[in-house]
Design a protein around this motif. Structure first.
Motif, PDB file in Angstrom:
ATOM      1  N   GLU A  25       0.821  -1.219   0.000  1.00  0.00           N
ATOM      2  CA  GLU A  25       0.000   0.000   0.000  1.00  0.00           C
ATOM      3  C   GLU A  25       0.855   1.268   0.000  1.00  0.00           C
ATOM      4  OE1 GLU A  25      -3.805   1.850  -0.083  1.00  0.00           O
ATOM      5  OE2 GLU A  25      -3.292  -0.251  -0.274  1.00  0.00           O
ATOM      6  N   GLU A  26       1.901   1.274   0.797  1.00  0.00           N
ATOM      7  CA  GLU A  26       2.757   2.458   0.896  1.00  0.00           C
ATOM      8  C   GLU A  26       3.428   2.782  -0.443  1.00  0.00           C
ATOM      9  OE1 GLU A  26       6.883   3.359   3.097  1.00  0.00           O
ATOM     10  OE2 GLU A  26       5.239   2.831   4.456  1.00  0.00           O
ATOM     11  N   GLU A  27       3.915   1.758  -1.128  1.00  0.00           N
ATOM     12  CA  GLU A  27       4.540   1.967  -2.442  1.00  0.00           C
ATOM     13  C   GLU A  27       3.521   2.484  -3.443  1.00  0.00           C
ATOM     14  OE1 GLU A  27       7.921  -1.524  -2.700  1.00  0.00           O
ATOM     15  OE2 GLU A  27       5.839  -2.072  -3.062  1.00  0.00           O
ATOM     16  N   LEU A  28       2.339   1.909  -3.399  1.00  0.00           N
ATOM     17  CA  LEU A  28       1.268   2.308  -4.307  1.00  0.00           C
ATOM     18  C   LEU A  28       0.901   3.775  -4.100  1.00  0.00           C
ATOM     19  CD1 LEU A  28      -0.789   1.329  -6.445  1.00  0.00           C
ATOM     20  CD2 LEU A  28      -2.313   0.788  -4.545  1.00  0.00           C
ATOM     21  N   ILE A  29       0.751   4.171  -2.846  1.00  0.00           N
ATOM     22  CA  ILE A  29       0.408   5.563  -2.520  1.00  0.00           C
ATOM     23  C   ILE A  29       1.485   6.513  -3.022  1.00  0.00           C
ATOM     24  CG2 ILE A  29       0.040   7.195  -0.606  1.00  0.00           C
ATOM     25  CD1 ILE A  29      -2.305   5.355  -0.791  1.00  0.00           C
ATOM     26  N   GLN A  30       2.749   6.147  -2.818  1.00  0.00           N
ATOM     27  CA  GLN A  30       3.851   7.001  -3.257  1.00  0.00           C
ATOM     28  C   GLN A  30       3.828   7.201  -4.765  1.00  0.00           C
ATOM     29  OE1 GLN A  30       7.371   5.106  -1.725  1.00  0.00           O
ATOM     30  NE2 GLN A  30       7.124   5.974   0.310  1.00  0.00           N
ATOM     31  N   ARG A  67       0.990  14.578  -8.817  1.00  0.00           N
ATOM     32  CA  ARG A  67       1.718  15.857  -8.790  1.00  0.00           C
ATOM     33  C   ARG A  67       2.277  16.217 -10.160  1.00  0.00           C
ATOM     34  NH1 ARG A  67       4.129  13.598  -4.211  1.00  0.00           N
ATOM     35  NH2 ARG A  67       6.018  13.235  -5.412  1.00  0.00           N
ATOM     36  N   GLU A  68       2.650  15.228 -10.950  1.00  0.00           N
ATOM     37  CA  GLU A  68       3.347  15.487 -12.201  1.00  0.00           C
ATOM     38  C   GLU A  68       2.436  15.503 -13.433  1.00  0.00           C
ATOM     39  OE1 GLU A  68       6.524  12.660 -12.404  1.00  0.00           O
ATOM     40  OE2 GLU A  68       7.515  13.479 -10.635  1.00  0.00           O
ATOM     41  N   CYS A  69       1.171  15.230 -13.268  1.00  0.00           N
ATOM     42  CA  CYS A  69       0.300  15.159 -14.443  1.00  0.00           C
ATOM     43  C   CYS A  69      -0.574  16.400 -14.564  1.00  0.00           C
ATOM     44  CB  CYS A  69      -0.580  13.917 -14.372  1.00  0.00           C
ATOM     45  SG  CYS A  69      -1.892  14.035 -13.144  1.00  0.00           S
ATOM     46  N   ASP A  70      -1.200  16.516 -15.710  1.00  0.00           N
ATOM     47  CA  ASP A  70      -2.181  17.574 -15.933  1.00  0.00           C
ATOM     48  C   ASP A  70      -3.521  17.025 -15.457  1.00  0.00           C
ATOM     49  OD1 ASP A  70      -3.888  19.540 -16.792  1.00  0.00           O
ATOM     50  OD2 ASP A  70      -3.554  19.187 -18.935  1.00  0.00           O
ATOM     51  N   ILE A  71      -3.952  17.431 -14.278  1.00  0.00           N
ATOM     52  CA  ILE A  71      -5.152  16.835 -13.700  1.00  0.00           C
ATOM     53  C   ILE A  71      -6.432  17.177 -14.463  1.00  0.00           C
ATOM     54  CG2 ILE A  71      -4.196  16.587 -11.397  1.00  0.00           C
ATOM     55  CD1 ILE A  71      -5.775  19.054 -10.557  1.00  0.00           C
ATOM     56  N   LYS A 125       0.424   0.252 -13.295  1.00  0.00           N
ATOM     57  CA  LYS A 125       0.623  -1.114 -13.795  1.00  0.00           C
ATOM     58  C   LYS A 125       1.971  -1.232 -14.495  1.00  0.00           C
ATOM     59  CE  LYS A 125      -1.746  -2.456 -17.360  1.00  0.00           C
ATOM     60  NZ  LYS A 125      -2.806  -2.871 -18.286  1.00  0.00           N
ATOM     61  N   SER A 126       2.290  -0.262 -15.306  1.00  0.00           N
ATOM     62  CA  SER A 126       3.561  -0.244 -16.023  1.00  0.00           C
ATOM     63  C   SER A 126       4.731  -0.102 -15.056  1.00  0.00           C
ATOM     64  CB  SER A 126       3.555   0.898 -17.034  1.00  0.00           C
ATOM     65  OG  SER A 126       4.814   1.046 -17.617  1.00  0.00           O
ATOM     66  N   HIS A 127       4.584   0.781 -14.084  1.00  0.00           N
ATOM     67  CA  HIS A 127       5.652   1.027 -13.110  1.00  0.00           C
ATOM     68  C   HIS A 127       6.035  -0.248 -12.366  1.00  0.00           C
ATOM     69  CE1 HIS A 127       8.052   2.975 -10.030  1.00  0.00           C
ATOM     70  NE2 HIS A 127       7.344   2.344  -9.128  1.00  0.00           N
ATOM     71  N   PHE A 128       5.041  -1.016 -11.967  1.00  0.00           N
ATOM     72  CA  PHE A 128       5.307  -2.226 -11.201  1.00  0.00           C
ATOM     73  C   PHE A 128       5.481  -3.462 -12.091  1.00  0.00           C
ATOM     74  CE2 PHE A 128       3.360   0.467  -7.906  1.00  0.00           C
ATOM     75  CZ  PHE A 128       4.357   0.382  -6.945  1.00  0.00           C
ATOM     76  N   GLY A 129       5.416  -3.283 -13.419  1.00  0.00           N
ATOM     77  CA  GLY A 129       5.619  -4.400 -14.336  1.00  0.00           C
ATOM     78  C   GLY A 129       4.530  -5.450 -14.253  1.00  0.00           C
ATOM     79  N   MET A 130       3.327  -5.009 -14.007  1.00  0.00           N
ATOM     80  CA  MET A 130       2.206  -5.934 -13.847  1.00  0.00           C
ATOM     81  C   MET A 130       1.425  -6.031 -15.148  1.00  0.00           C
ATOM     82  SD  MET A 130       1.034  -4.401 -10.177  1.00  0.00           S
ATOM     83  CE  MET A 130      -0.232  -5.594  -9.838  1.00  0.00           C
TER      84      MET A 130
END
Length: 113
Positions: free
Chosen positions: A28-33, A40-44, A57-62
């Motif tokens: 959960e902590e990794e996911l939240i981070q 913060r980095e996207c155009d909301i 999904k891409s970040h964690f290679g899932m």
């Protein structure tokens, strides 16, 4: 603050153990981070929950996100959006505009009805 499109955000791949071939489920902590960083980095104004989910999904290679992970992502994004839209307390309480309105309402009232 410059916002970027979600497709342009890349992360350093997590270090993987050479004995493991399947990606691990993020804690959960990794996911939240990761979700916080993406937010913060996207155009909301143009990014969707699905865009964030794809990036996670891409970040964690899932290959696929579990329903629990999807729900966690959505819940965290909702918290972040609500927090971003909250007025700062100092802007609400003691606001000169509010004090002026209160003074104006009371100024014409001499107590004689």
């Amino acid at each position: 603050v410059v916002k970027t499109n979600i497709e342009s955000i890349t992360f350093k791949e997590p270090q993987s153990d050479s004995t493991t071939t399947t990606p691990k489920q993020p804690i959960e902590e990794e996911l939240i981070q990761v979700v916080d960083r993406l937010f913060r980095e996207c155009d909301i104004d143009s990014v969707t929950v699905k865009d964030i989910q794809r990036s996670v999904k891409s970040h964690f290679g899932m290959e696929k996100l579990t329903a629990t992970t999807k729900a966690s992502i959505k819940m965290r994004l909702t918290e972040l959006v609500n927090k971003a839209n909250e007025p700062v307390e100092s802007e609400v309480e003691g606001s000169p505009e509010l004090e002026s309105e209160e003074e104006m309402e009371g100024a014409g009232d001499d107590g004689n009805d």
